[in-house]
Scaffold this motif. Structure first.
Motif, PDB file in Angstrom:
ATOM      1  N   PHE B 118       0.934  -1.428  -0.037  1.00  0.00           N
ATOM      2  CA  PHE B 118       0.087  -0.022   0.092  1.00  0.00           C
ATOM      3  C   PHE B 118       0.977   1.342  -0.098  1.00  0.00           C
ATOM      4  CE2 PHE B 118      -3.551  -2.695   1.422  1.00  0.00           C
ATOM      5  CZ  PHE B 118      -4.314  -2.359   0.597  1.00  0.00           C
ATOM      6  N   ALA B 119       2.062   1.184   0.895  1.00  0.00           N
ATOM      7  CA  ALA B 119       2.985   2.468   0.561  1.00  0.00           C
ATOM      8  C   ALA B 119       3.479   2.661  -0.810  1.00  0.00           C
ATOM      9  CB  ALA B 119       4.010   2.128   1.565  1.00  0.00           C
ATOM     10  N   GLU B 189      -6.959  -1.470  -5.976  1.00  0.00           N
ATOM     11  CA  GLU B 189      -8.069  -2.480  -6.089  1.00  0.00           C
ATOM     12  C   GLU B 189      -7.502  -3.862  -6.058  1.00  0.00           C
ATOM     13  OE1 GLU B 189     -10.399  -2.541  -9.768  1.00  0.00           O
ATOM     14  OE2 GLU B 189     -11.511  -4.139  -8.956  1.00  0.00           O
ATOM     15  N   LEU B 190      -6.363  -4.232  -6.730  1.00  0.00           N
ATOM     16  CA  LEU B 190      -5.959  -5.489  -6.397  1.00  0.00           C
ATOM     17  C   LEU B 190      -5.602  -5.795  -5.268  1.00  0.00           C
ATOM     18  CD1 LEU B 190      -4.700  -7.861  -8.072  1.00  0.00           C
ATOM     19  CD2 LEU B 190      -2.525  -6.637  -7.995  1.00  0.00           C
ATOM     20  N   LEU B 191      -4.844  -4.696  -4.386  1.00  0.00           N
ATOM     21  CA  LEU B 191      -4.569  -5.122  -2.962  1.00  0.00           C
ATOM     22  C   LEU B 191      -5.612  -5.372  -2.319  1.00  0.00           C
ATOM     23  CD1 LEU B 191      -1.277  -2.454  -2.774  1.00  0.00           C
ATOM     24  CD2 LEU B 191      -1.478  -4.919  -3.185  1.00  0.00           C
ATOM     25  N   MET B 192      -6.720  -4.547  -2.492  1.00  0.00           N
ATOM     26  CA  MET B 192      -7.994  -4.606  -1.658  1.00  0.00           C
ATOM     27  C   MET B 192      -8.137  -6.322  -1.619  1.00  0.00           C
ATOM     28  SD  MET B 192      -8.252  -1.965  -0.177  1.00  0.00           S
ATOM     29  CE  MET B 192      -9.958  -2.707   0.546  1.00  0.00           C
ATOM     30  N   GLN B 200      -9.231 -15.278  -6.548  1.00  0.00           N
ATOM     31  CA  GLN B 200      -9.914 -15.253  -7.878  1.00  0.00           C
ATOM     32  C   GLN B 200     -10.177 -13.854  -8.289  1.00  0.00           C
ATOM     33  OE1 GLN B 200     -12.060 -17.713  -9.371  1.00  0.00           O
ATOM     34  NE2 GLN B 200     -10.985 -19.487  -8.706  1.00  0.00           N
ATOM     35  N   LYS B 201     -10.724 -13.041  -7.334  1.00  0.00           N
ATOM     36  CA  LYS B 201     -10.854 -11.477  -7.413  1.00  0.00           C
ATOM     37  C   LYS B 201      -9.737 -10.793  -7.898  1.00  0.00           C
ATOM     38  CE  LYS B 201     -15.377 -10.659  -5.759  1.00  0.00           C
ATOM     39  NZ  LYS B 201     -16.114 -10.514  -4.472  1.00  0.00           N
ATOM     40  N   ALA B 205      -8.917  -9.045 -11.190  1.00  0.00           N
ATOM     41  CA  ALA B 205      -8.409  -7.578 -11.228  1.00  0.00           C
ATOM     42  C   ALA B 205      -7.094  -7.279 -12.033  1.00  0.00           C
ATOM     43  CB  ALA B 205      -8.109  -7.033  -9.940  1.00  0.00           C
ATOM     44  N   MET B 206      -6.130  -8.323 -11.918  1.00  0.00           N
ATOM     45  CA  MET B 206      -4.989  -8.287 -12.679  1.00  0.00           C
ATOM     46  C   MET B 206      -5.057  -8.355 -14.080  1.00  0.00           C
ATOM     47  SD  MET B 206      -1.601  -8.229 -12.415  1.00  0.00           S
ATOM     48  CE  MET B 206      -0.771  -8.538 -10.865  1.00  0.00           C
TER      49      MET B 206
END
Lengths: 234, 234
Positions: B118-119, B189-192, B200-201, B205-206
């Motif tokens: 995130f950083a 979004e990917l990190l979330m 899967q999600k 997203a990737m």
DNA sequence: GTCGACATTATTGTCGACAATAACGCTTCT
DNA sequence: AGAAGCGTTATTGTCGACAATAATGTCGAC
């Protein structure tokens, strides 16, 4: 794409060019004459092959690019020690790349290329019949590389060179029997599908072929089991 | 894994090590200051960076490994000229590798690593806000490399280094606008999804993210259109 | 004037010598 | 005996000089 100048020299004489020496070392690793973790000293190799250290250095960087050796700064090079997980990664990616190769190849595949491919498989059969290990290894990898080259996709070819090398190392490290499982029968079956222009079946045959090779390996259980004794002791 | 000795030097001083010089050239290519087909003379580069030709030679082999330059024997190196087909191959393979990275990563992903990620995205936002092109490029690629490194899969990391480099080149060659599309929003979004442990999600997203980048490129129609003028005339 | 052969220049490839670094063994002290 | 410090050896890293090759320019024959 590969050095094919004087195939005679590459076959008979002592290897002197970078590609020749790299191939020789690759074969030694695939034949399990060089084990994972073994030290590769530059001066030693230079002595053995009768070339300068600078050339050996080029060889080592090429081998590192193909995942066969691992070099640490100021510490030298050793034969790479792939883990079981890494082996699975490699097979996973290889399946995808090979399928892409076939998809790209099937578009422009003429009769001449097909003949060359069948001829290659015939050579594989000869090598198998005479039990010429070194030739078997070279031809098995060569078949997959040939497909990539014919596909006319430089990027995929580079990937395949990398993946074929790494697969050789993995196979050497994790197989228990001495039989080499990238055989002519499955290659020929694949070619039949290509000949018929059936991409789906060709890809399926390829995936099956690769899974067959992977399943012959001892990747289950403790991943560290098949690694070199060195790590176990230190 | 990467040269992180003296991050200060890498930021302020003139690049002198192999990695630093290679990164500088990579950035120049990504910024379109070096165009595909441009000649890279060893002596010239040695002069510019104030290092020996031998070192430049190492740089060039490293850049060739990552697909950024193409060298021909006795003829020297030029910035690589990827075709549209090659670009599609690269994106295709990259999608598979990135998904594999996520699969391997999600197993052992602790809070600390998530914070680092995130950083990193936060830094991307800063670079975007200040419109620092060079930093944007470095961080965008760095994010994907960071995922691979955290996954602890050396092979996949090496693949990603290669693929990120090649994607930079492709983006430089085939995009028309100046906007760089590997942005922080999609990364976050990917990190979330990763944070929620939803593989899967995350993978979806990737894939969506990469397709977004690919679709911004002009890969359609005549594949040779975006290449250098040089080839058109000869 | 154009083409080919030859000389010249520019560029890459190779090597051996030296420097920098790490590994090893020895000595010494506790 | 074990460990730390130090000198020695072994190994890798770097560089500049030279050789080999390709590109360029020049001259001459037709």
């Amino acid at each position: 794409m590969k050095s094919q100048g004087n195939a005679v020299r590459s076959a008979q004489m002592a290897p002197t060019t970078v590609d020749e020496i790299a191939e020789r070392i690759w074969l030694s690793i695939a034949e399990r004459r060089l084990r994972p973790g073994m030290r590769l000293k530059e001066a030693e190799l230079a002595e053995i092959f009768g070339v300068s250290r600078a050339r050996i250095r080029q060889v080592l960087t090429a081998l590192e690019r193909d995942g066969l050796v691992k070099t640490e700064a100021n510490k030298g090079a050793i034969v790479a020690e792939p883990s079981a997980e890494e082996a699975r990664d490699i097979f996973h990616i290889r399946r995808e790349v090979e399928q892409r190769v076939l998809a790209r190849l099937i578009g422009h595949l003429d009769a001449e290329k097909l003949l060359d491919l069948f001829a290659h498989v015939a050579k594989e059969r000869v090598a198998n019949a005479t039990n010429d290990q070194r030739e078997i290894i070279k031809l098995s990898g060569g078949f997959h590389l040939m497909l990539a080259e014919m596909a006319g996709a430089d990027f995929l070819w580079g990937m395949m060179r990398d993946l074929v090398s790494r697969t050789s190392l993995i196979t050497a490290a994790f197989r228990d029997s001495d039989k080499y499982n990238c055989g002519p029968d499955e290659h020929e079956e694949l070619l039949m599908h290509l000949k018929n222009g059936d991409l789906q079946k060709a890809q399926h045959a390829m995936v099956h072929h690769l899974e067959h090779v992977e399943n012959e390996l001892k990747l289950s259980g403790n991943p560290e089991l098949a690694r070199s004794l060195k790590d176990a002791l230190l």
